[in-house]
Structure formats: C-alpha cells, structure tokens
Design a protein around this motif. Structure first.
Motif, PDB file in Angstrom:
ATOM      1  N   MET A   1       1.049  -1.071   0.170  1.00 46.41           N
ATOM      2  CA  MET A   1       0.099  -0.023  -0.013  1.00 46.41           C
ATOM      3  C   MET A   1       0.930   1.267  -0.052  1.00 46.41           C
ATOM      4  SD  MET A   1      -3.033   1.387   2.768  1.00 46.41           S
ATOM      5  CE  MET A   1      -1.431   1.395   4.474  1.00 46.41           C
ATOM      6  N   VAL A   2       2.180   1.181   1.113  1.00 49.26           N
ATOM      7  CA  VAL A   2       2.528   2.658   0.676  1.00 49.26           C
ATOM      8  C   VAL A   2       3.424   3.139  -0.511  1.00 49.26           C
ATOM      9  CG1 VAL A   2       4.728   3.569   1.713  1.00 49.26           C
ATOM     10  CG2 VAL A   2       3.233   2.255   3.221  1.00 49.26           C
ATOM     11  N   PRO A   3       4.360   2.263  -1.133  1.00 50.45           N
ATOM     12  CA  PRO A   3       4.672   2.312  -2.596  1.00 50.45           C
ATOM     13  C   PRO A   3       3.685   2.941  -3.238  1.00 50.45           C
ATOM     14  CG  PRO A   3       5.404   0.179  -1.617  1.00 50.45           C
ATOM     15  CD  PRO A   3       4.682   0.619  -1.108  1.00 50.45           C
TER      16      PRO A   3
ATOM     17  N   VAL B   1       0.479   3.800  -2.451  1.00 46.66           N
ATOM     18  CA  VAL B   1       0.042   5.134  -2.617  1.00 46.66           C
ATOM     19  C   VAL B   1       0.757   6.645  -3.603  1.00 46.66           C
ATOM     20  CG1 VAL B   1      -0.769   7.193  -0.907  1.00 46.66           C
ATOM     21  CG2 VAL B   1      -1.155   4.292  -0.669  1.00 46.66           C
ATOM     22  N   ILE B   2       1.829   6.559  -2.741  1.00 43.89           N
ATOM     23  CA  ILE B   2       2.896   7.124  -2.604  1.00 43.89           C
ATOM     24  C   ILE B   2       3.590   7.560  -4.289  1.00 43.89           C
ATOM     25  CG2 ILE B   2       5.357   8.406  -2.213  1.00 43.89           C
ATOM     26  CD1 ILE B   2       4.612   7.587   0.711  1.00 43.89           C
ATOM     27  N   LEU B   3       3.783   6.653  -5.332  1.00 36.54           N
ATOM     28  CA  LEU B   3       4.466   6.463  -6.557  1.00 36.54           C
ATOM     29  C   LEU B   3       2.560   6.370  -7.281  1.00 36.54           C
ATOM     30  CD1 LEU B   3       6.533   3.796  -6.155  1.00 36.54           C
ATOM     31  CD2 LEU B   3       7.499   6.553  -5.543  1.00 36.54           C
TER      32      LEU B   3
ATOM     33  N   PHE C   1      -0.575  10.589  -7.014  1.00 36.33           N
ATOM     34  CA  PHE C   1      -1.475  11.382  -6.072  1.00 36.33           C
ATOM     35  C   PHE C   1      -1.035  12.779  -6.079  1.00 36.33           C
ATOM     36  CE2 PHE C   1      -2.850  12.177  -1.922  1.00 36.33           C
ATOM     37  CZ  PHE C   1      -4.275  12.225  -1.557  1.00 36.33           C
ATOM     38  N   ALA C   2      -0.071  12.636  -5.054  1.00 31.30           N
ATOM     39  CA  ALA C   2       0.839  14.064  -4.604  1.00 31.30           C
ATOM     40  C   ALA C   2       1.704  14.545  -5.737  1.00 31.30           C
ATOM     41  CB  ALA C   2       0.915  14.090  -3.415  1.00 31.30           C
ATOM     42  N   THR C   3       2.301  13.779  -5.977  1.00 33.62           N
ATOM     43  CA  THR C   3       3.842  14.275  -6.565  1.00 33.62           C
ATOM     44  C   THR C   3       3.268  13.714  -8.136  1.00 33.62           C
ATOM     45  OG1 THR C   3       5.463  12.381  -5.800  1.00 33.62           O
ATOM     46  CG2 THR C   3       5.022  14.743  -5.003  1.00 33.62           C
ATOM     47  N   PRO C   4       3.915  14.559  -9.307  1.00 35.19           N
ATOM     48  CA  PRO C   4       3.533  13.864 -10.581  1.00 35.19           C
ATOM     49  C   PRO C   4       4.814  12.691 -11.162  1.00 35.19           C
ATOM     50  CG  PRO C   4       3.794  16.382 -10.761  1.00 35.19           C
ATOM     51  CD  PRO C   4       4.380  15.887  -9.174  1.00 35.19           C
TER      52      PRO C   4
ATOM     53  N   ASN D   1       7.482  13.028 -12.818  1.00 31.54           N
ATOM     54  CA  ASN D   1       8.889  13.485 -12.324  1.00 31.54           C
ATOM     55  C   ASN D   1      10.063  12.892 -11.994  1.00 31.54           C
ATOM     56  OD1 ASN D   1       7.598  16.733 -12.545  1.00 31.54           O
ATOM     57  ND2 ASN D   1       7.159  16.887 -10.667  1.00 31.54           N
ATOM     58  N   MET D   2       9.199  11.621 -11.583  1.00 27.47           N
ATOM     59  CA  MET D   2      10.258  10.258 -11.724  1.00 27.47           C
ATOM     60  C   MET D   2      11.230  10.399 -12.719  1.00 27.47           C
ATOM     61  SD  MET D   2       7.433   8.344  -9.670  1.00 27.47           S
ATOM     62  CE  MET D   2       5.871   9.210  -8.751  1.00 27.47           C
ATOM     63  N   PRO D   3      12.147   9.461 -11.666  1.00 25.47           N
ATOM     64  CA  PRO D   3      13.279   8.449 -13.151  1.00 25.47           C
ATOM     65  C   PRO D   3      12.320   8.253 -13.366  1.00 25.47           C
ATOM     66  CG  PRO D   3      14.005   8.808 -10.459  1.00 25.47           C
ATOM     67  CD  PRO D   3      12.593   9.000 -10.466  1.00 25.47           C
TER      68      PRO D   3
ATOM     69  N   VAL E   1      12.088   4.191 -12.233  1.00 25.78           N
ATOM     70  CA  VAL E   1      10.117   4.573 -11.193  1.00 25.78           C
ATOM     71  C   VAL E   1       9.363   4.562 -12.273  1.00 25.78           C
ATOM     72  CG1 VAL E   1       9.784   5.688  -9.028  1.00 25.78           C
ATOM     73  CG2 VAL E   1      12.415   5.778  -9.198  1.00 25.78           C
TER      74      VAL E   1
ATOM     75  N   LEU F   1       8.172   1.015 -12.811  1.00 22.04           N
ATOM     76  CA  LEU F   1       7.217   0.739 -11.889  1.00 22.04           C
ATOM     77  C   LEU F   1       6.064   0.971 -11.676  1.00 22.04           C
ATOM     78  CD1 LEU F   1       9.085  -1.756 -10.327  1.00 22.04           C
ATOM     79  CD2 LEU F   1       9.206   0.240  -8.217  1.00 22.04           C
TER      80      LEU F   1
END
Lengths: 579, 370, 369
Positions: C293-295, C297-299, C302-305, C308-310, C313, C316
């Motif tokens: 659940m934690v990854p 949600v964070i990835l 939801f909050a950060t586009p 913007n990720m490498p 990721v 993933l």
C-alpha cells in the motif's frame, strides 16, 4: 488452620461472555487445599477448574470472597505471594524459538535466582526431567512430553511452596506421563504442595486428596478411597460368552439400573445406579470390580446429563447415507512425508474397510495428524500411495470431497459466527437443497442439543459443545467417510462417552470412520487401529491383538497403555541394535 | 523494576529477534528500500514538461519560442493549428499550449501589445501553477531581450528579486526526503511493536510470564528497549542515505537529529505498543495500525501538504499526529540548522505524546487476565 | 456450484462484519479520512504569513504594500525595522517571506527608472516557496500594469493571457479529492481481502474449507465478493461526498468512471488475495498489505506527478493499479472524459487484475500444504 496451603472462601467469579451475557465461572466456592500433599482437581468442562487455578495464582481477582495462600490474602498481596507460587498454565508459554537452556535462563532471571545457585539448580532439573542432552535444542522442536517437562522445570526453578498445574499431562504420551508423575511425586515428598487438574481420571487415583467441581460449585472433596467407597458393589466387569464386546456394551448401556457401560480391555465395565442389582443376561458373566475414581466421577455427574438420543442417532437421517460397497475404502501404502530434513511420517501402510472404525493412536508428534492430513487431501505425500473411496483427495474434484466429513483438531469453526450460521454455512457449501437443508438443520439441532445455542457465537461455546457443533457440521451432508482428528482432546470423560456412542451408531449405519486419539483407552472403541510413534507404525490390528503383544505371565490382561509402553521400549531397542 | 528480570527479558527479546530475522528486515531493509524508492520517486520539480506551441513563422514569434527550446523545463512540440494542439492537451500528450496569433509579429513591431495565449491543463493544479510560472519566466526573459535590443531599459516599473533561503535551487528533494524519513520511521515503529504484545498473548507465553514475579513495567520496558535500538539503527541508515545518496544538505548537528529521532521513535513505539495492548485480535490491530499510521503521517504531517494551508479545525487535528512534529524538526535540522525555537517546541510536543502513549499503555496493561 | 458460493459469500460477509469493532474499523475511518484529508490535502496556500521591511516609506511603496494587505493570499505578521531582524522571523517559521523595499524605491519609480524589491522566502518547503513566489509576482504585476498606465510608462510589446482548462482557479482540491476516492477504496479493498486467507489459516478453518467440495477458484471468488461490494459501496459514498460536499464538478461519464472502478476493485482484490495467499499468519498479511500500500500510494501520482520521477521508477508505477484509476477519476471528474478516451487505462487495470488473480489462484493452490 495451619496446614491449609490454599483457602477459597465463598469465592465468586463472573466473566462477560459477549452479547451482554455473563458466565458465572465460580459460584460461591469454598475449599481448602491441604499443605504438603498432591490434590487432584476434577470436573467436567466449564466446571471452573482453570478459573480456580488462575485465581489462586493471582492472575484474576475474585468478584467476591477471599483467597489466601499460606495465610496471606492473595488478592491484596498478589505480588508478595507470587514468589511462593509456581503456576503452569494449560498451554505453557515456552518461547519456541529459544533453546531449552535459554528458556530456563529466562525464567531463572524472572524468578530472581542468584548466579551461583543457578547452575546447580539447572543440573538438578535437567537430570530430573531427563532434558540434559537437549540443552541446545529449540523448545519448538521438542516433543509434547518434553515441552511439558521443560515447562515444569521452568516453574520449579525457585522451588515454589505451592505448585499449580493445569492439565499438565494432556496430549502427552504414556511414557512421558509416567515420568511427569515421578517428578510430581518427588516434589510432594520434598514438601511442595501440588494442586493439579487432570482429564485422565487414572491419575486421580495417585492423588492424596481430590476436589471435584461442577458448574462452579464444589461437588465433593475427599481422598480417592472415600470417593470410591460408595461405588463398592456397584462396579462390575462383564464378559459375554460369544466375545462380541461392542454389541454387549451397547446392550448393557441401555439396561435399566446401568449408569455407565464402558469397554475395558476384553470386558465391559458396568456401573449400576444406587440400589440396583446386577441382572446378568444370557451368556454373560458378571464379576465385581474394584471401583475406580472414574466410576465415582461418572456416577456423580451422570444424573444431570442428557443422554444421547439413541433412537434418533440409530435411525439416522430420513434418507440415510448412500453406502459404499463393502471392501477397502481407505488405502495407504508406504506413505511418507518430510518437512525439510524432518521426516514426520516414515512409511505408513494400512487398509480400512467399509463401516469400520479405524484408529490412529499415538502421542502428540507421533505423525498422526500429518498422516491424516495427507488422507484428507490437505497435504501432498512425499512418497507412497493412498486412495480414499477410490480417489486421491489432493487432486480429486468436488464430488469426491462430497463423500467425506472432517472434524479437525481443536474443533475449528468460525468463532465469530453463531451456531446456526456455522451450520447454514456448511450445509450451503455441501450444496444441500432448501428442503434437505431445513431437515438437516433441524436434525442437527435436535440430535446435538444445539437448539438453545442457535444464536450463540461458536467461540463462546464450551469445549463439549464445540465438539458437538463440529461433528454436526461434518455430518450435515451425510458423508460416507468421516475423518476425526483428535475429536476428544480436552473433552471431559462424560462428553467422550457421548461422543463414542454417536460414532458407534454411525459405524452401525455403514459410515466408515477414521479417528486419531492420544487417549489409549479409546482404542477399545476402534475395530482396528495402528499405533504410531515418531512417524512409524509400531503395531496394527484389532485392539485385542495389540494388547496381546504385551501379554506376559505377570500381566495376563494388559491395557492398551501397557501395550504402548512395551512396544515403544521394544522399538527403541531395535533402533539401538540397528545402529 | 528489577535489573535481573529486565536483563533476562531483554536478552530473550534480542534472542527472538536474532532467530526470526523479520524484525531486522523491518528495521533495516525496509527503510532502505522505501527511502530508495521514494527518494527518487517523489519530486515536485517538474522537468521536461511537454508543451504545445502554435505560432506563425514570423521572426518575432520564433524569437519568443526559442526561449522555450532552451529552457530545461520544457519539451516543446509544434502544432500547426490550435485544434490539433487542443486535441493533444485533452489526450494528455501535452500539459499546456502557448498560442501566438498570426498577427503576433505585426503587433509586436507596432508596440501594439500583442496577446500571448497560454492554456494549461489545470487538473493537477499544483503542477499547472508551476508550469505557469515557468512560462512567465520565459516571457520575462524575452521581454528583457527585446528591451535590450531596442536599447531601452526594461519597461516594467517594479521587478522582484527573489532570494530563496535554505534551498536556493528550490530542490523539492531537500525537504521531501527528510519528511520521508519521518513517514518511514512511523511505519517502522508501528510495524515493529504493533504485534509484539498480542503475540505473547496468543502464544500463551504472557500467562506464564505473569505467574512469575515480573512487573508490567519490566515487560513493557523489555519490549521497548530492543526495538528502540533496532529503530535507531534504521534511523541511522535513513540519515546516511539522505546525506550521501540524495545529497540533502544537513545543516544542523547529528546530536540534535538523533535526539529528536529517539524521541519520535519513543512515540511511534509507544503507539504500536498501545495498539498491541488494546486490540483484541490481529485483524483489528492490523487495521488500526494501517489506518492510524501511514495515511495521517502522509497527509497530515506537513510532509507534502503545507499545514498552514489547512482550515483551522484540520490544522488543530494535525496536532495529534506525531509525525507532524518530527517532520518540522527534520526539515529544519536538515534545511536550516539547529534552530532552537523550532526544535525545542516540537521536541516538547513529542515528549508529551511519548509520555501519553507509554503512560496509557502502562495503565492499560494490568497484571491480570481479565 | 452457485449455492456453494452463495453460502461462502454469506459466511465471508459475516466473518468480516459481524464483529462490531471490526465493522467500525472497516467503515468509519475511510469516511472520516475523506472529510479530514479532503480539507487537509491541498497545495493551494492562503494567508501566507509575511513581514515587511520598508526602508522607503514613500507613497509608491505604500501603494505596493497596500496590494499585499488587500490580497487574501497574504497576511502580514510583522513590520521590521532593521535588516538583522529578517533572519530570526524566517528561521522560527513566524513568516514564510519578507518583503524588503530599499530606500530608493519611490524615488526611482517617480524618476521613471525601474525599481527593484527584494523578497526573501523560506525555502525549506520548496513547493510552498515556489508558489509564494508566484503569488508575489502576481501582486507586483498587477501593481506594474496600473503604475505603467497611470504614470505614462510604455506598455510591454506582448502580454501573457493565461487560462487554465478544466480547473480555472487551479484549486488543488479538485485534483486531490477525486484522488482520495481511489486512495481510500484501495485501502478498504486491501484490508478486506489481505488478511482473509491468513486468518483462516491461523484459526484452522482453512483446512475445514479445503476438505469441502469447494474448489480453490470458488473459495477465491467467495473471498472476493465482500471486498468488491464494500469497496463499491464506500467508493460510491465518497463519490457523492466529493460532488456534493466538496463541490468538485463531475463533468464526464459516470459509466466510464464505474467501469474503471470495477476493474480497479478487481485488481485491488487480486493483489489483496495474492498477499493473503502468500502469508501464513495475519501478521505477515498485515505486513504485506503495508508493503504494497505505501509505495502504491506514494508512487501513484496522487500527490506528486509521475512525470517527475526517474524513468526506472516510472516503469515501476505501471504495476500500481492506483496510477491508472487516478487518471480515470480525474479524467471523468474534471476533463469530461468518456470511456473512449480512457481505453489504455482500462487495459492497464485489466491486465493487472488478470495477472494478480491468476497469481493469487496459483499461490493459493501451491501454498495449501
């Protein structure tokens, strides 16, 4: 009174049983436990034995009344007196991932045993419990008997004055049971007061004093002698000329004046109600027997119990199960199963025929349950062949599994579902149609007396009723083969009698029953059985055949327990010779 | 409390940890993996945003568009018509459109104040705001080039010179990574202890422990100390990763950082112990742990959403989220240094929470079975 | 087959919801969290606390500062009189920014010379700092336009006319609240399914289940239904609250949204059952739920586009069902999307659902012993 180690005065203890109901575990109990002797605590399930133990150990507080230990009020000075009390709960909490030695060290620290006294005490206890060679073994890898001995050793580290043992011998093989008793008796000689509850009534014979509870009240307190005294002239051993002891037992059980009829070795043990006289039938020889505590226990309690509705059970369900044709129903050939490097079942073979009651006997850890799980298709064998009703259950489809019923260890049910919901669920998954479903649910409620408990959560039932419900759930779809894994474990002697009567009736109706048990005397109810130890079959055959293996001139009529001990000893010798 | 008993219990706890490596995995491997993943994955710095450009071929227009080509923030894509660009925007192929009308060059030459149409996809409002600012930056650059070319000063009366303290490059990682440490440690603390007490009840070891002369304080301390040590190891690993892997500048001192971490870990472990003590069964304890730890720490701690932007009732509510205080301390100690007013106020709040959780756990765990 | 499954489904519902505490923990927290998070999770900043250090004190500086006073985005917390006062107010987080107007400000402006002001921003939270900087620019731009017009300054050659589509006021609540639907639905689904097999394994009822005629596919189906129904109901409640309580406009197709919800629930259930089939104890189940659940949600974006990720990721995140569902939610809420536009999102979710269900069934069969 200076000699009383533990005094209960008018003690009441209630528990919330959920749903606003309240269970009264103890209802104004007054009892005194004498110092320096072994006192046995007896009673059916739910009598309040464990509650009494926990109150004495200071783990519970009474709602009313006083408890004193060696003259100190246990309720207000629980902390102060707890050093002088050793308490071994029913399921002693050994840390299974710690070694024997590490468990001992932990409890030595907890009991404040000083450094130099410590190692002497370890050696003493390890010798006493014969655990010396296993010091570095993980507690989880010990056998049931060894675990109990280690638990006892942990409690004994600081030599308590009062030792409370809650069913210390349940599930322990006969040899370990004898060893535990040797330790307990030695402690008593050293002046330790022992209070132990037990489900094995033969152990009660060895206590100096007995306390019998029923439904939270004291039913009686006396030495075994005085307990047995009223039974003199009421206990008989009956033998039939044609040797059909199972039929004889069933006939006797329903004769007027007979309270109890049990198989005992090759005879039937009969207890008469007060004032009744023996009425031998044709071909029966009646012989007066020395009464046992168990006889007294049954005589005292049988009055208040509902007898199994024989007619209903015998008549069975309206439709009646579709019987399997005579022949071999369950077959196992050289069955093996390993877990990692540990071989739990080492080549087991047997055949079970239609309508037989077939037993797998052995202590905890003998490999019974593993063998059982393979038969039910819950576990894949490492090697060997097996078939149940012509199918391999592991790969078989729904229709093959429709034929079997299964009661697992500890009577697992859905604890937060009510009795009725549990029944409905199992009826549903076995695909019972609406009409059949209603009929079977009514049958289950009547036959097992579950009606009053319909809306009670399964987890709130007493062990005896859990067992009934589990059996009812397994029988709803009228299976042809019934698998029962330790169906009498933790169940009191009366419920055990009731249970076996039902099994007999089912076998009579043509249901094949496969059962595991660690109660040696229950072997008598099986048509045939195998005796297992450490994954191997020690002997197989009918009960008389197995008993005969231990027959010697000094012991003309050995019990199943004697046979077990002899066979184990022989087996160990053969291993020693081989190596 | 008795030293020998406590020592015995702690040794037992350590032995169990060594035998069942899952606790070590939770304390050390988990923060490593999570921080690695999130440290790289969580960023608010938009780079290389796909942007549609619709413009005529006049030199003035191309001069302006060149600014987008050279900006590191954009990947410009030219579209011939506004319709095609709109389609791309709706299909999420571009984040925004810059539209110069065909008469753009004429207007600029005539000082006719030409309009530059800018359309951004506003669904992700935050990202859209940043995008707008980047576009404005390109426009301002073009304006000053225009002014220079004409030899006159900039035609804007007031210009703003921004000086961003602590994080001049506005690198979001510099404040997100310290916040992530707080989130990860919240999880670790709850996961480590949430089941250690209920486990003893379920295995029957608690009843045996209670029959010995140990006190409840002994039992609780013996749970707290080993997992505290483990948690601090995880914390040290996280800080090391933040500093060396993610190159977040650490301006404060390690002493302050670790003291605050220890305090926070006490709160997290205390909360886990409380859940473990109170919950009747594992399903409920797991549910409570999941519901009360991760999401509040994620949303209500100030890790990513600014506490000051929340309406006051919610802001009031954030005061019971321990991660809030830890995030404030971490962001300050990493980003600005040991600023005592910030550190002390938040540390005091953590102290109160630790005392509350541990005290409540201690009160609720009586040495009785009923 | 159906009566069997019906009995199983009834049992699963009872097992999950019969206990009052369990019922409460499944239903109340998500709804509470919707309300709290709906208000809390915003990138919009209001009432930015700021301080003024005005060395000029002339009419022009007064006029500029009056614009800050009048803006709802700013709230003045302090007036500074010396440069050394700047550091403490920012360090202590009393203000987010300090507006520093130099002594030459009014003189320069009146002399038709461009003037500068200095804005010192606390960069500890870089996103807030960037946004605050934008707001300052906006206020100053407004001042510039008016000053230029009234004092005879030449207009710039071109002006920006900015419009934002789908969310004209750039309210981040419109972005976050639809996301919360996905977030909480995922949590509820995972909770309902993630521990269900492990719980039966621990209590021993699992064996009891396996010896009945129920096949493993039937058991998994029975275990899926409660999570599906509860997830569907809670998602609907949150959806209604989003529209009528938080006033987030719903502009797209409800059918497209529910189609996405169904596939999303299936993939969530598949992953929950996968975790459940893998774990022997409930503790492992809970750990598994956490770890997924934690990854997730964070990835998820939801909050950060995600953009913007490498790149590694980003790849993933293709394994994260929430990622697809967030696009569906935001598309149907704000962009007026119908099912046609969202085809690739459905495909991603369906692939995840299929893969996780298959894997769950396989694990279920192979972890039986």
């Amino acid at each position: 009174m200076a000699t009383a180690a533990l005094v209960f005065k008018d003690v009441e203890k209630r528990f919330a049983a959920g749903g606003g109901r309240i269970t009264e575990a103890l209802k104004g109990l007054s009892v005194e436990i004498a110092a320096g002797v072994i006192t046995g605590l007896l009673g059916p399930d739910g009598a309040g034995k464990t509650t009494l133990m926990r109150l004495a150990a200071g783990l519970l507080l009474p709602d009313r009344g006083q408890i004193s230990v060696f003259g100190h009020d246990a309720t207000s000075e629980a902390r102060a007196s707890s050093g002088s009390i050793g308490y071994m709960p029913q399921r002693f909490g050994l840390y299974e991932d710690l070694t024997v030695r590490e468990n001992l060290e932990l409890y030595a620290d907890l009991q404040g045993l000083a450094g130099d006294a410590r190692s002497a005490r370890y050696d003493e206890l390890l010798v006493m419990t014969a655990l010396g060679p296993f010091g570095t073994r993980r507690a989880g890898a010990l056998s049931g008997g060894m675990k109990q001995k280690l638990g006892l050793a942990c409690v004994l580290l600081s030599t308590p004055r009062l030792l409370l043992l809650d069913e210390p011998t349940v599930g322990v093989d006969p040899i370990s049971r004898r060893e535990l008793w040797i330790i307990i008796e030695r402690l008593a000689r050293e002046g330790v007061t022992v209070l132990m509850s037990t489900a094995y009534l033969d152990e009660a014979e060895r206590c100096q004093d007995l306390v019998m509870l029923n439904e939270g009240r004291l039913l009686g307190q006396a030495g075994p002698e005085s307990f047995r005294a009223p039974l003199v002239g009421r206990s008989y051993l009956v033998r039939a000329a044609d040797g059909g002891r199972r039929r004889l037992q069933q006939q006797l059980a329903h004769r007027t004046g007979v309270i109890d009829a049990q198989l005992q070795a090759s005879e039937v043990r009969v207890i008469l109600s007060e004032g009744a006289t023996p009425q031998p039938g044709p071909g029966e020889t009646w012989e007066q027997a020395v009464p046992r505590v168990e006889d007294a226990f049954v005589a005292l309690l049988q009055g208040g119990r509902t007898r199994v509705k024989r007619e209903a059970a015998a008549a069975g369900p309206a439709s009646g199960p579709v019987r399997l044709p005579p022949g071999v129903v369950i077959m196992a050939r050289d069955l093996r199963r390993s877990f990692g490097t540990f071989e739990a079942v080492k080549g087991v073979s047997f055949d079970v025929s239609t309508g037989e009651v077939f037993g797998l006997l052995g202590a905890n850890g003998a490999g019974k349950t593993t063998a059982f799980r393979m038969l039910c298709g819950l576990l894949l064998p490492t090697a060997g062949k097996l078939s149940v009703a012509g199918a391999d259950m592991y790969h078989a489809g729904a229709s093959a599994r429709q034929r079997i019923g299964y009661v697992s260890q500890r009577f697992v049910l859905y604890g937060n579902l009510s009795v009725a919901q549990n029944l409905q669920f199992f009826a549903g998954v076995y695909g019972l149609g609406r009409a059949a479903l209603d009929a079977r649910l009514r049958w289950a409620e009547e036959e097992f007396d579950l009606g009053p408990y319909r809306s009670v959560n399964a987890s709130a039932l007493s062990v005896g009723y859990k067992q009934r419900l589990a059996l009812a759930c397994a029988l709803l779809h009228e299976p042809q083969i019934l698998f029962l894994d330790e169906p009498t474990s933790g169940v009191d002697p009366l419920a055990r009698r009731e249970f076996w009567e039902r099994i007999n009736a089912l076998a009579h109706d043509g249901v094949t029953v496969m059962v595991t048990t660690h109660f040696m005397e229950e072997a008598e109810y099986c048509d045939r059985l195998v005796l297992m130890s450490q994954g191997e079959v020690l002997a197989s055959g009918t009960p008389p055949e197995i008993r005969r293996l231990a027959q010697t001139p000094e012991r003309p009529d050995p019990t199943m327990e004697d046979a077990f001990i002899v066979l184990i000893a022989e087996h160990e010798q053969s291993i020693r010779r081989a190596s | 409390m008795n030293r020998m008993r406590l020592r015995g219990l702690i040794r037992k706890e350590f032995l169990q940890i060594m035998r069942d490596p899952s606790a070590i995995a939770i304390a050390v491997v988990l923060p490593f993996v999570l921080l690695l993943l999130f440290g790289y994955g969580v960023s608010l710095n938009a780079r290389r945003v796909p942007l549609a450009l619709v413009a005529p071929h006049s030199p003035q227009a191309q001069e302006l568009l060149g600014g987008f080509d050279h900006s590191p923030y954009f990947v410009p894509r030219r579209y011939a018509t506004m319709a095609a660009a709109t389609h791309a925007l709706v299909r999420r192929r571009v984040q925004g459109i810059v539209w110069l009308r065909s008469d753009f060059g004429r207007h600029v030459l005539a000082r006719g104040n030409a309009g530059i149409g800018v359309f951004v996809n506003g669904v992700d409002a935050n990202n859209a705001g940043l995008l707008e600012a980047y576009i404005r930056g390109v426009w301002l650059g073009w304006l000053s080039r225009q002014a220079q070319a004409q030899g006159s000063a900039l035609s804007v009366p007031v210009t703003v010179e921004q000086r961003i303290w602590f994080n001049a490059a506005l690198r979001s990682r510099n404040y997100l990574v310290p916040g992530l440490i707080a989130i990860v440690m919240t999880l670790i603390g709850a996961l480590l202890t949430a089941q250690v007490v209920s486990r003893e009840w379920e295995r029957g070891t608690m009843e045996a422990l209670m029959a010995t002369p140990v006190s409840m304080a002994d039992i609780l301390l013996s749970k707290l100390i080993p997992y505290f040590v483990l948690g601090m190891a995880g914390m040290a690993l996280s800080v090391a990763m933040a500093v060396w892997l993610f190159t977040v500048p650490l301006r404060g001192t390690l002493l302050v950082l670790f003291s605050a971490s220890g305090l926070f870990l006490l709160v997290a472990l205390g909360m886990g112990l409380l859940i473990s003590t109170v919950a009747k069964n594992q399903f409920i304890s797991a549910t409570i742990a999941i519901v009360t730890t991760f999401l509040p720490a994620f949303i209500l701690s100030g890790f990513i959403f600014d506490l000051n932007s929340m309406p006051w009732p919610v802001r009031l509510l954030t005061h019971i989220v321990a991660a809030r205080y830890f995030v404030a301390i971490l962001q300050t100690v990493f980003g600005a240094g040991d600023l005592w007013p910030v550190v002390l106020a938040n540390a005091a709040a953590l102290c109160v929470m630790a005392a509350f959780f541990l005290g409540l756990t201690w009160r609720l765990s009586r040495k009785r079975l009923d | 087959m159906w009566p069997r499954i019906r009995a199983l489904v009834i049992k699963e519902f009872l097992a999950l919801l019969r206990d009052k505490v369990a019922r409460m923990t499944m239903i109340v927290p998500p709804l509470l969290q919707l309300v709290i998070f709906g208000y809390a999770a915003t990138f919009n900043i209001r009432d930015i606390p700021y301080a003024v250090y005005d060395q000029d004190g002339g009419a022009a500086s007064h006029e500029l500062l009056a614009r800050f006073e009048g803006s709802s985005f700013f709230r003045r917390k302090a007036v500074l009189t010396a440069e050394r006062q700047i550091a403490p107010v920012i360090d202590d987080k009393r203000v987010l920014l300090v507006i520093h107007i130099g002594p030459q400000f009014s003189r320069d402006l009146l002399a038709h010379r461009p003037a500068r002001i200095q804005v010192i921003i606390d960069g500890r939270n870089s996103n807030t700092a960037a946004l605050a900087g934008n707001y300052v620019n906006e206020v100053v731009q407004g001042f510039d336009t008016e000053w230029a017009a009234t004092h005879g300054w030449q207009a710039p050659p071109a002006q920006l006319v900015v419009r934002s589509w789908f969310n004209p006021d750039l309210l981040s609540r419109w972005f976050i609240v639809p996301g919360i639907i996905g977030l909480l639905t995922l949590v509820v689904t995972l909770l309902a399914t993630g521990l269900s097999v492990a719980r039966e394994r621990e209590s021993g009822t699992f064996d009891q289940l396996l010896v009945t005629p129920l096949g493993s596919a039937e058991i998994l189906l029975g275990k899926s239904v409660p999570g599906f129904v509860i997830g569907l109901m809670e998602a609907t409640v949150i959806l209604v609250a989003a529209v009528f309580w938080f006033d987030v406009p719903f502009t797209g197709s409800l059918v497209a949204l529910y189609l996405g919800l169904v596939v999303f629930l299936l993939s969530g259930i598949g992953i929950g059952l996968m975790i459940s089939s893998m774990s022997v104890t409930q503790q492992q189940g809970a750990l598994g739920v956490f770890l997924f659940m934690v990854p997730a949600v964070i990835l998820s974006g939801f909050a950060t586009p995600i953009a913007n990720m490498p790149l590694a990721v980003q790849y993933l995140t293709y394994l994260d069902p929430l990622r697809y569902f967030l696009v569906i939610l935001r598309g149907t809420f704000l962009q007026g999307d119908g099912a046609g536009v969202l085809g690739s999102q459905y495909a991603g979710l369906a692939a995840l659902a299929l893969a996780s269900m298959t894997l769950a069934a396989w694990l279920f069969r192979h972890r039986m012993s």
